[in-house]
Design a protein around this motif. Structure first.
Motif, short mmCIF file in Angstrom:
data_model
loop_
_atom_site.label_atom_id
_atom_site.label_comp_id
_atom_site.label_asym_id
_atom_site.label_seq_id
_atom_site.Cartn_x
_atom_site.Cartn_y
_atom_site.Cartn_z
N ASP A 82 0.36 -1.16 0.01
CA ASP A 82 -0.27 -0.24 0.17
C ASP A 82 0.46 1.38 0.11
O ASP A 82 1.41 1.50 -0.39
CB ASP A 82 -0.78 -0.37 1.41
CG ASP A 82 -2.12 -1.34 0.44
OD1 ASP A 82 -2.72 -1.78 -0.19
OD2 ASP A 82 -2.38 -1.92 2.18
N SER A 83 0.59 2.20 1.01
CA SER A 83 1.70 3.34 0.76
C SER A 83 2.61 3.65 2.34
O SER A 83 2.64 3.93 2.44
CB SER A 83 0.73 4.77 1.15
OG SER A 83 0.16 4.79 2.32
N GLY A 84 2.57 1.95 2.65
CA GLY A 84 3.89 1.84 4.04
C GLY A 84 4.76 2.07 3.43
O GLY A 84 5.60 2.07 2.35
N ALA A 85 5.91 1.93 4.56
CA ALA A 85 7.18 2.24 4.23
C ALA A 85 8.33 1.17 3.75
O ALA A 85 7.63 -0.09 3.44
CB ALA A 85 8.40 2.26 5.69
N PRO A 86 9.17 1.59 2.23
CA PRO A 86 9.55 0.02 1.64
C PRO A 86 10.44 -0.86 2.64
O PRO A 86 10.32 -0.68 3.62
CB PRO A 86 10.43 0.71 0.61
CG PRO A 86 10.59 2.34 0.70
CD PRO A 86 9.68 2.05 2.28
N ILE A 87 9.78 -2.55 2.55
CA ILE A 87 10.65 -3.09 2.97
C ILE A 87 11.69 -3.40 2.49
O ILE A 87 11.46 -4.14 1.23
CB ILE A 87 10.04 -4.46 3.39
CG1 ILE A 87 8.60 -3.39 4.51
CG2 ILE A 87 10.84 -5.04 4.67
CD1 ILE A 87 7.69 -4.81 5.09
N HIS A 88 13.06 -3.90 2.81
CA HIS A 88 14.13 -4.07 2.36
C HIS A 88 14.91 -5.50 2.41
O HIS A 88 14.87 -5.93 4.05
CB HIS A 88 15.44 -3.16 2.36
CG HIS A 88 15.03 -1.98 1.36
ND1 HIS A 88 14.98 -1.66 0.58
CD2 HIS A 88 14.51 -0.83 1.75
CE1 HIS A 88 14.58 0.04 0.23
NE2 HIS A 88 14.85 0.42 1.45
N GLY A 89 15.68 -6.46 1.67
CA GLY A 89 15.41 -7.92 1.88
C GLY A 89 16.82 -7.87 0.96
O GLY A 89 17.23 -7.83 0.44
N VAL A 90 17.58 -9.17 1.60
CA VAL A 90 18.63 -10.15 0.87
C VAL A 90 17.77 -11.71 1.12
O VAL A 90 17.37 -11.80 1.64
CB VAL A 90 20.05 -9.81 0.96
CG1 VAL A 90 20.94 -10.37 0.04
CG2 VAL A 90 20.56 -8.17 0.90
N SER A 91 18.03 -11.69 0.10
CA SER A 91 17.61 -13.67 -0.12
C SER A 91 18.33 -14.12 0.60
O SER A 91 19.85 -14.05 0.66
CB SER A 91 17.50 -14.28 -1.43
OG SER A 91 18.67 -14.12 -2.17
N THR A 92 18.64 -16.18 1.46
CA THR A 92 19.45 -16.55 2.25
C THR A 92 20.50 -16.59 1.20
O THR A 92 20.25 -17.06 0.11
CB THR A 92 18.13 -16.87 3.21
OG1 THR A 92 17.58 -16.97 3.22
CG2 THR A 92 18.94 -17.86 3.66
N LYS A 124 29.89 -10.95 1.93
CA LYS A 124 27.75 -11.32 1.75
C LYS A 124 27.26 -10.02 1.66
O LYS A 124 28.42 -9.51 2.69
CB LYS A 124 27.14 -12.56 2.77
CG LYS A 124 27.81 -13.71 3.18
CD LYS A 124 27.70 -15.09 4.08
CE LYS A 124 28.00 -16.02 4.18
NZ LYS A 124 27.65 -16.71 5.89
N PRO A 125 26.11 -10.27 0.90
CA PRO A 125 25.40 -9.18 0.35
C PRO A 125 24.40 -9.12 1.59
O PRO A 125 24.32 -9.80 2.16
CB PRO A 125 24.68 -9.55 -0.61
CG PRO A 125 24.49 -11.16 -0.36
CD PRO A 125 26.30 -11.06 -0.41
N THR A 126 24.42 -7.90 2.19
CA THR A 126 24.28 -7.52 3.70
C THR A 126 22.64 -6.16 3.30
O THR A 126 23.58 -5.74 1.98
CB THR A 126 24.45 -6.54 5.06
OG1 THR A 126 25.08 -5.47 4.08
CG2 THR A 126 25.19 -7.81 4.75
N ILE A 127 21.55 -5.48 3.46
CA ILE A 127 21.15 -4.90 3.32
C ILE A 127 21.80 -3.61 3.56
O ILE A 127 21.70 -2.61 2.91
CB ILE A 127 19.60 -4.74 4.28
CG1 ILE A 127 18.64 -5.55 3.98
CG2 ILE A 127 18.99 -3.52 3.98
CD1 ILE A 127 17.32 -6.01 5.17
N ASP A 128 22.66 -3.46 4.55
CA ASP A 128 23.34 -2.42 4.95
C ASP A 128 24.22 -1.62 3.30
O ASP A 128 24.62 -0.60 3.37
CB ASP A 128 24.33 -2.35 5.74
CG ASP A 128 23.21 -2.67 6.79
OD1 ASP A 128 22.30 -2.37 6.99
OD2 ASP A 128 24.02 -2.89 7.86
N THR A 129 24.85 -2.70 2.66
CA THR A 129 25.51 -2.43 1.67
C THR A 129 24.91 -2.10 0.42
O THR A 129 25.71 -1.86 -0.63
CB THR A 129 26.73 -3.39 1.55
OG1 THR A 129 26.29 -5.08 1.00
CG2 THR A 129 27.70 -3.91 2.61
N GLN A 130 23.77 -2.31 0.39
CA GLN A 130 23.07 -1.54 -1.44
C GLN A 130 23.60 -0.46 -1.85
O GLN A 130 23.83 0.60 -0.76
CB GLN A 130 21.66 -1.46 -0.04
CG GLN A 130 20.72 -1.50 -1.69
CD GLN A 130 19.38 -1.62 -1.40
OE1 GLN A 130 18.35 -1.65 -0.46
NE2 GLN A 130 18.63 -1.37 -2.55
#
Length: 82
Positions: free
Chosen positions: A46-56, A72-78
């Motif tokens: 909807d209009s909520g805040a985006p949720i970020h993730g990285v596959s396992t 390893k990729p992390t959300i912080d290194t996006q």
């Protein structure tokens, strides 16, 4: 074109050497096929805040990353594109 092909050859050989030195049985093609499955996700509901993730990261992928000396990729290194 020749420069791009030369860089691709260098990257291929570096990957092959790092995998071999780490004792991995993966070829560069197999390592890339495994690593290609790692994805970043951004979901907006909807209009909520985006949720970020990285596959396992699976064990075989983690071994390939370690052998290639890549974190390893992390959300912080996006990285942003702009």
């Amino acid at each position: 074109h020749a420069s791009i092909c030369f860089l691709a050859l260098i990257l291929y050989r570096v990957m092959r050497q790092r995998l071999k030195l780490a004792g991995s049985d993966l070829s560069p093609e197999a390592a890339l096929a495994d690593l290609r499955r790692i994805q970043r996700h951004t979901v907006c509901i909807d209009s909520g805040a985006p949720i970020h993730g990285v596959s396992t990261v699976q064990p075989r992928q983690a071994q390939a990353l370690a052998a290639l000396r890549i974190k390893k990729p992390t959300i912080d290194t996006q990285l942003t594109l702009l």
